[in-house]
Design an enzyme around this catalytic site. Structure first.
Site, PDB file in Angstrom:
ATOM      1  N   CYS A 154      -6.937  -3.491   8.062  1.00  0.00           N
ATOM      2  CA  CYS A 154      -7.918  -4.523   8.370  1.00  0.00           C
ATOM      3  C   CYS A 154      -9.143  -3.936   9.065  1.00  0.00           C
ATOM      4  O   CYS A 154      -9.038  -3.056   9.905  1.00  0.00           O
ATOM      5  CB  CYS A 154      -7.368  -5.637   9.249  1.00  0.00           C
ATOM      6  SG  CYS A 154      -5.928  -6.435   8.574  1.00  0.00           S
ATOM      7  N   ARG A 201     -10.363   0.055   5.023  1.00  0.00           N
ATOM      8  CA  ARG A 201      -9.269  -0.286   5.937  1.00  0.00           C
ATOM      9  C   ARG A 201      -8.359  -1.397   5.397  1.00  0.00           C
ATOM     10  O   ARG A 201      -7.312  -1.692   5.959  1.00  0.00           O
ATOM     11  CB  ARG A 201      -9.834  -0.737   7.285  1.00  0.00           C
ATOM     12  CG  ARG A 201     -10.642   0.327   7.984  1.00  0.00           C
ATOM     13  CD  ARG A 201     -11.183  -0.188   9.288  1.00  0.00           C
ATOM     14  NE  ARG A 201     -10.130  -0.447  10.233  1.00  0.00           N
ATOM     15  CZ  ARG A 201      -9.658   0.447  11.095  1.00  0.00           C
ATOM     16  NH1 ARG A 201     -10.176   1.648  11.140  1.00  0.00           N
ATOM     17  NH2 ARG A 201      -8.687   0.143  11.926  1.00  0.00           N
ATOM     18  N   TRP A 210      -5.772  -6.228   5.144  1.00  0.00           N
ATOM     19  CA  TRP A 210      -4.632  -5.519   4.547  1.00  0.00           C
ATOM     20  C   TRP A 210      -3.415  -6.317   4.993  1.00  0.00           C
ATOM     21  O   TRP A 210      -3.052  -6.304   6.170  1.00  0.00           O
ATOM     22  CB  TRP A 210      -4.586  -4.081   5.084  1.00  0.00           C
ATOM     23  CG  TRP A 210      -3.536  -3.217   4.466  1.00  0.00           C
ATOM     24  CD1 TRP A 210      -3.655  -2.463   3.329  1.00  0.00           C
ATOM     25  CD2 TRP A 210      -2.207  -2.979   4.955  1.00  0.00           C
ATOM     26  NE1 TRP A 210      -2.481  -1.780   3.086  1.00  0.00           N
ATOM     27  CE2 TRP A 210      -1.575  -2.088   4.073  1.00  0.00           C
ATOM     28  CE3 TRP A 210      -1.484  -3.436   6.050  1.00  0.00           C
ATOM     29  CZ2 TRP A 210      -0.264  -1.628   4.250  1.00  0.00           C
ATOM     30  CZ3 TRP A 210      -0.173  -2.985   6.232  1.00  0.00           C
ATOM     31  CH2 TRP A 210       0.417  -2.089   5.335  1.00  0.00           C
ATOM     32  N   ASN A 218      -6.963  -7.430  13.838  1.00  0.00           N
ATOM     33  CA  ASN A 218      -6.383  -6.256  13.175  1.00  0.00           C
ATOM     34  C   ASN A 218      -5.171  -5.860  13.998  1.00  0.00           C
ATOM     35  O   ASN A 218      -5.284  -5.697  15.208  1.00  0.00           O
ATOM     36  CB  ASN A 218      -7.448  -5.145  13.159  1.00  0.00           C
ATOM     37  CG  ASN A 218      -6.883  -3.778  12.839  1.00  0.00           C
ATOM     38  OD1 ASN A 218      -5.859  -3.664  12.185  1.00  0.00           O
ATOM     39  ND2 ASN A 218      -7.557  -2.750  13.302  1.00  0.00           N
ATOM     40  N   GLY A 219      -4.005  -5.735  13.371  1.00  0.00           N
ATOM     41  CA  GLY A 219      -2.795  -5.369  14.109  1.00  0.00           C
ATOM     42  C   GLY A 219      -1.664  -6.316  13.766  1.00  0.00           C
ATOM     43  O   GLY A 219      -1.715  -7.012  12.747  1.00  0.00           O
ATOM     44  N   GLU A 236       1.836  17.829  -0.604  1.00  0.00           N
ATOM     45  CA  GLU A 236       0.537  17.157  -0.459  1.00  0.00           C
ATOM     46  C   GLU A 236      -0.064  16.851  -1.840  1.00  0.00           C
ATOM     47  O   GLU A 236      -0.641  15.784  -2.043  1.00  0.00           O
ATOM     48  CB  GLU A 236      -0.392  18.042   0.388  1.00  0.00           C
ATOM     49  CG  GLU A 236      -1.816  17.554   0.557  1.00  0.00           C
ATOM     50  CD  GLU A 236      -1.963  16.182   1.211  1.00  0.00           C
ATOM     51  OE1 GLU A 236      -0.979  15.646   1.744  1.00  0.00           O
ATOM     52  OE2 GLU A 236      -3.080  15.628   1.155  1.00  0.00           O
ATOM     53  N   LYS A 244      -1.069  13.168  -3.128  1.00  0.00           N
ATOM     54  CA  LYS A 244      -2.424  12.800  -3.605  1.00  0.00           C
ATOM     55  C   LYS A 244      -2.317  12.105  -4.947  1.00  0.00           C
ATOM     56  O   LYS A 244      -2.932  11.074  -5.164  1.00  0.00           O
ATOM     57  CB  LYS A 244      -3.312  14.037  -3.771  1.00  0.00           C
ATOM     58  CG  LYS A 244      -3.940  14.658  -2.567  1.00  0.00           C
ATOM     59  CD  LYS A 244      -4.921  13.851  -1.790  1.00  0.00           C
ATOM     60  CE  LYS A 244      -4.253  12.917  -0.843  1.00  0.00           C
ATOM     61  NZ  LYS A 244      -4.048  13.306   0.515  1.00  0.00           N
ATOM     62  N   GLU A 276      -0.684   8.595  -4.677  1.00  0.00           N
ATOM     63  CA  GLU A 276      -1.518   7.648  -3.919  1.00  0.00           C
ATOM     64  C   GLU A 276      -2.607   7.019  -4.774  1.00  0.00           C
ATOM     65  O   GLU A 276      -2.871   5.835  -4.654  1.00  0.00           O
ATOM     66  CB  GLU A 276      -2.258   8.403  -2.800  1.00  0.00           C
ATOM     67  CG  GLU A 276      -1.567   8.482  -1.482  1.00  0.00           C
ATOM     68  CD  GLU A 276      -2.473   9.034  -0.405  1.00  0.00           C
ATOM     69  OE1 GLU A 276      -2.972  10.163  -0.564  1.00  0.00           O
ATOM     70  OE2 GLU A 276      -2.672   8.335   0.598  1.00  0.00           O
ATOM     71  N   HIS A 296      18.573  23.447  -7.609  1.00  0.00           N
ATOM     72  CA  HIS A 296      19.598  22.680  -6.892  1.00  0.00           C
ATOM     73  C   HIS A 296      19.550  21.191  -7.230  1.00  0.00           C
ATOM     74  O   HIS A 296      20.128  20.382  -6.518  1.00  0.00           O
ATOM     75  CB  HIS A 296      19.443  22.888  -5.384  1.00  0.00           C
ATOM     76  CG  HIS A 296      19.640  24.303  -4.963  1.00  0.00           C
ATOM     77  ND1 HIS A 296      20.861  24.930  -5.014  1.00  0.00           N
ATOM     78  CD2 HIS A 296      18.756  25.241  -4.538  1.00  0.00           C
ATOM     79  CE1 HIS A 296      20.730  26.183  -4.610  1.00  0.00           C
ATOM     80  NE2 HIS A 296      19.455  26.404  -4.322  1.00  0.00           N
ATOM     81  N   LYS A 302      -6.689   2.949   5.220  1.00  0.00           N
ATOM     82  CA  LYS A 302      -7.032   4.256   5.763  1.00  0.00           C
ATOM     83  C   LYS A 302      -6.264   4.594   7.038  1.00  0.00           C
ATOM     84  O   LYS A 302      -5.739   5.682   7.174  1.00  0.00           O
ATOM     85  CB  LYS A 302      -8.546   4.313   6.023  1.00  0.00           C
ATOM     86  CG  LYS A 302      -9.045   5.668   6.494  1.00  0.00           C
ATOM     87  CD  LYS A 302      -8.937   6.698   5.411  1.00  0.00           C
ATOM     88  CE  LYS A 302      -9.318   8.081   5.864  1.00  0.00           C
ATOM     89  NZ  LYS A 302      -8.839   9.109   4.947  1.00  0.00           N
TER      90      LYS A 302
HETATM   91  C1  AGP Z   1      -3.391  10.460   3.214  1.00  0.00           C
HETATM   92  O1  AGP Z   1      -3.974  10.617   1.963  1.00  0.00           O
HETATM   93  C2  AGP Z   1      -2.839   9.165   3.519  1.00  0.00           C
HETATM   94  N1  AGP Z   1      -3.656   8.093   3.168  1.00  0.00           N
HETATM   95  C3  AGP Z   1      -1.928   9.016   4.723  1.00  0.00           C
HETATM   96  O2  AGP Z   1      -0.758   9.688   4.398  1.00  0.00           O
HETATM   97  C4  AGP Z   1      -2.429   9.502   6.096  1.00  0.00           C
HETATM   98  O3  AGP Z   1      -2.559  10.885   6.113  1.00  0.00           O
HETATM   99  C5  AGP Z   1      -1.451   9.033   7.183  1.00  0.00           C
HETATM  100  O4  AGP Z   1      -1.408   7.639   7.194  1.00  0.00           O
HETATM  101  C6  AGP Z   1      -1.790   9.560   8.557  1.00  0.00           C
HETATM  102  O5  AGP Z   1      -3.048   9.151   8.973  1.00  0.00           O
HETATM  103  P1  AGP Z   1      -3.758   9.813  10.213  1.00  0.00           P
HETATM  104  O6  AGP Z   1      -4.062  11.233   9.863  1.00  0.00           O
HETATM  105  O7  AGP Z   1      -4.989   8.999  10.424  1.00  0.00           O
HETATM  106  O8  AGP Z   1      -2.805   9.739  11.365  1.00  0.00           O
END
Ligand code: AGP
Length: 605
Positions: free
Chosen positions: A2, A27, A74, A100-101, A478, A482, A485, A501, A600
């Site tokens: 949010c 957000r 969100w 937000n929260g 990672e 990516k 996501e 394995h 985000k």
């Molecule tokens: C990364 O592409 C993500 N959107 C997510 O995993 C992110 O890295 C994670 O939520 C941690 O966020 P931060 O680095 O703001 O703590």
């Protein structure tokens, strides 16, 4: 999780709050709304969908307002819908709230309010808060009513409140969710983060935990502050351009291309002309650290995993890495000769902050590695190293990751320097290799067409496996993160040695395997894994070191990185995987910067 914006002043309230909100859409983006005051009238416009849908809905209205608040959502409680969209009214319709929260005890509060005869229109925790504030407002001033409501609730919140009785006022309060106030001339702003208001002002005040601000065009009054809370405006030193796309099709692409600059800036900031590494963390007793524990989430967790290889290799200090959400509930062993490091781009990730609070109970030092100035994490840690990557807008993290691992390389080298493990000559030779990285990253950009072509060819594969070994194992994790996501293709990251394995059972002609096979002491082992995949008709995409002709015997789909020491290779291999994920998502026609279901900064547990 949010985004909130607010404005009070003489300019067009609607244009400003919408403009700020658009910068916060990363957000959350499932519904949006605004509330504004004009005279003693309070109006709300909201809808399901994105800010563009809200603008369409508002376009038929003539909005002449004195103050306004806006929200992009969100969803946590209640599905995305017009009814659940913020702002929410209290029962009298005199107060509107954006939030937000998460209000964790909202059901108990709702039950009590229902008993008192109040009714609710939405499924949200926010409406419960709005009604609760309205309930107290019957008997006291609005500021007191908000503070009283805050005493009743548990959870996290950043809220903006406007009311018909004081049409110029916005009241803001926060606890564990970010909120910043922008200072203007005869006008003031409020937003979830600085980048949203940077177009209008670079002077901000970070609202402190449980503090309340009454914002009018000419003054800002703070209530419930602690004696040490400071209200001196901070001048933000990054520019609006850094928070804009500047000609790139997406923020993600722009942020990928910013990485060479980010890495050079970090190097320049911590290396002296005589090749000594310095960090302003004098409060931490580095020489006597026996162990390091890193806590982080998502991509930041992956940079913690890379850091384990770096620090153990350079400084010979054992490193444990844990995800924030697991650390907290594991009854962790916290020893006072351990240095805890929390890594976070936003500095607002609830799981990471919860882990930090757990650690703080034991009175041991915590070092934050963070990108956002003044964020909750930096305020709660003993010391902070800023990654200074500039605002990262795309939800999928790219430059923040590279910045985090760049800092972790330097910290590893710094620990080795401080412990006397590295001679001056060794340090200089490491730095000479490191300093070549930014230009080597630029070489990868020259292969963008090739990476795009590979993405096109593999676009419709149903699942991907990413394999890496040693320090490139976290990069495989990672790379898989990516891809899933932003393109929603199931992707798994594995240590290549683990393939036999279990995951080898997946391999057939429909499976695409991305293999990180740069020149290193484990190259032959990775090559054996590649042959095992080919023997089972699996399709491979390879990242190899330039000049490695053997790779081209196996596949045409090879992207080359420049020669570097294996330990620094993640700074290059990760760029290839970011670009690959980006092109797949673009070719599939997805909204790269705002992938579905994500936000985000994850400010809820
Ligand atoms: C990364 O592409 C993500 N959107 C997510 O995993 C992110 O890295 C994670 O939520 C941690 O966020 P931060 O680095 O703001 O703590």
């Amino acid at each position: 999780m949010c985004g909130i914006s607010g404005y009070t002043g003489g300019r067009s309230v609607y244009n400003i709050i919408i403009n700020c909100l658009e910068s916060l859409e990363y957000r959350g983006y499932d519904s949006a709304g605004i509330a504004f005051t004009a005279g003693n009238r309070l109006s709300v416009i909201k809808c399901k969908g994105r800010i563009a849908d809200l603008k369409k809905k508002a376009s038929t209205r003539k909005i002449n307002a004195q103050a306004g608040i806006a929200h992009t959502r969100w969803a946590t409680h209640g599905k995305p819908s017009s009814l659940n969209a913020h702002p929410h009214f209290d029962s009298s319709g005199r107060i509107a709230v954006v939030h937000n929260g998460i209000i964790e005890n909202y059901i108990d509060i709702k039950d009590k309010l229902l008993e008192k005869g109040y009714t609710f229109k939405s499924d949200t925790d926010t409406e419960v808060l709005a009604v609760l504030i309205g309930h107290y407002y019957e008997k006291m001033a609005i500021e007191k009513a908000i503070l009283k409501a805050a005493e009743d609730i548990t959870g996290s919140y950043a809220i903006g409140v406007i009311l018909s009785d004081s049409p110029e006022k916005i009241i803001a309060m926060r606890h564990d969710s970010p909120l910043v106030i922008g200072i203007g001339v005869h006008e003031n702003f409020m937003a979830s983060d600085v980048s949203a208001i940077l177009k209008y002002t670079n002077k901000v005040i970070y609202l402190q935990d449980k503090e309340l601000a009454v914002i009018s065009p000419e003054r800002i009054e703070f209530l419930n502050s602690k004696p040490h809370d400071k209200h001196l405006p901070v001048k933000i030193n990054y520019t609006i351009e850094q928070a804009q796309k500047t000609g790139f099709k997406h923020f993600m692409l722009k942020e990928i291309y910013e990485q060479p600059k980010v890495v050079s800036n970090i190097l320049a900031g911590h290396i002296t002309s005589s090749d000594k590494i310095h960090f302003d963390i004098s409060g931490l007793d580095i020489k006597n650290i026996k162990e390091i524990t890193i806590v982080a989430c998502g991509t930041a967790y992956h940079s913690g995993l890379v850091a384990k290889y770096i620090i153990e290799e350079f400084a010979r200090i054992p490193v444990n890495v844990d995800v924030g959400s697991e650390f907290r509930y594991r009854n962790p062993i916290i020893k006072d000769d351990t240095l805890f490091i929390a890594i976070s781009q936003s500095g607002e990730t609830a799981d990471t902050i919860a882990a930090v609070r757990e650690i703080k109970k034991h009175k041991v030092p915590i070092l934050a590695v963070c990108n956002v100035l003044g964020s909750t994490l930096t305020r709660e840690s003993s010391a902070t190293v800023y990654t200074n990557a500039g605002p990262e807008i795309s939800v999928a993290s790219t430059k923040a990751f590279t910045a985090q691992i760049t800092v972790m390389y330097l910290l590893g080298l710094f620990f080795a320097q401080e412990k006397g493990i590295f001679s001056k000559t060794r340090l200089t030779s490491e730095l000479n290799i490191f300093k070549k990285i930014p230009n080597q990253q630029k070489e990868i950009f020259k292969q963008s067409r090739k990476i795009n072509a590979i993405a096109k060819k593999y676009l419709n594969f149903g699942a991907f496996l990413f394999l890496g070994r040693n320090i490139n194992y976290p990069i495989a994790l990672e790379g898989a993160l990516k891809l899933k996501e932003i393109s929603y293709i199931p992707a798994e990251g594995y240590a290549s040695g683990e393939m036999k394995h279990g995951p080898i059972a997946l391999i057939d002609e429909y499976r695409a395997v991305v293999c990180i096979a740069n020149d290193s002491f484990v190259f032959d082992k990775v090559l054996s894994n590649i042959q095992e995949i080919l023997a089972r008709k699996g399709k491979i995409i390879v990242i190899a070191t330039e000049g490695n002709r053997r790779m081209t015997e196996f596949t045409k789909e090879t992207v080359f990185i420049s020669k570097t020491n294996n330990v620094y290779a993640p700074l290059l291999t990760t760029v290839v995987l970011q670009m690959f994920a980006y092109y797949v998502a673009v070719l599939k026609g997805f909204d790269v910067d705002k992938p579905r279901n994500l936000a985000k900064s994850v400010t809820v547990e």
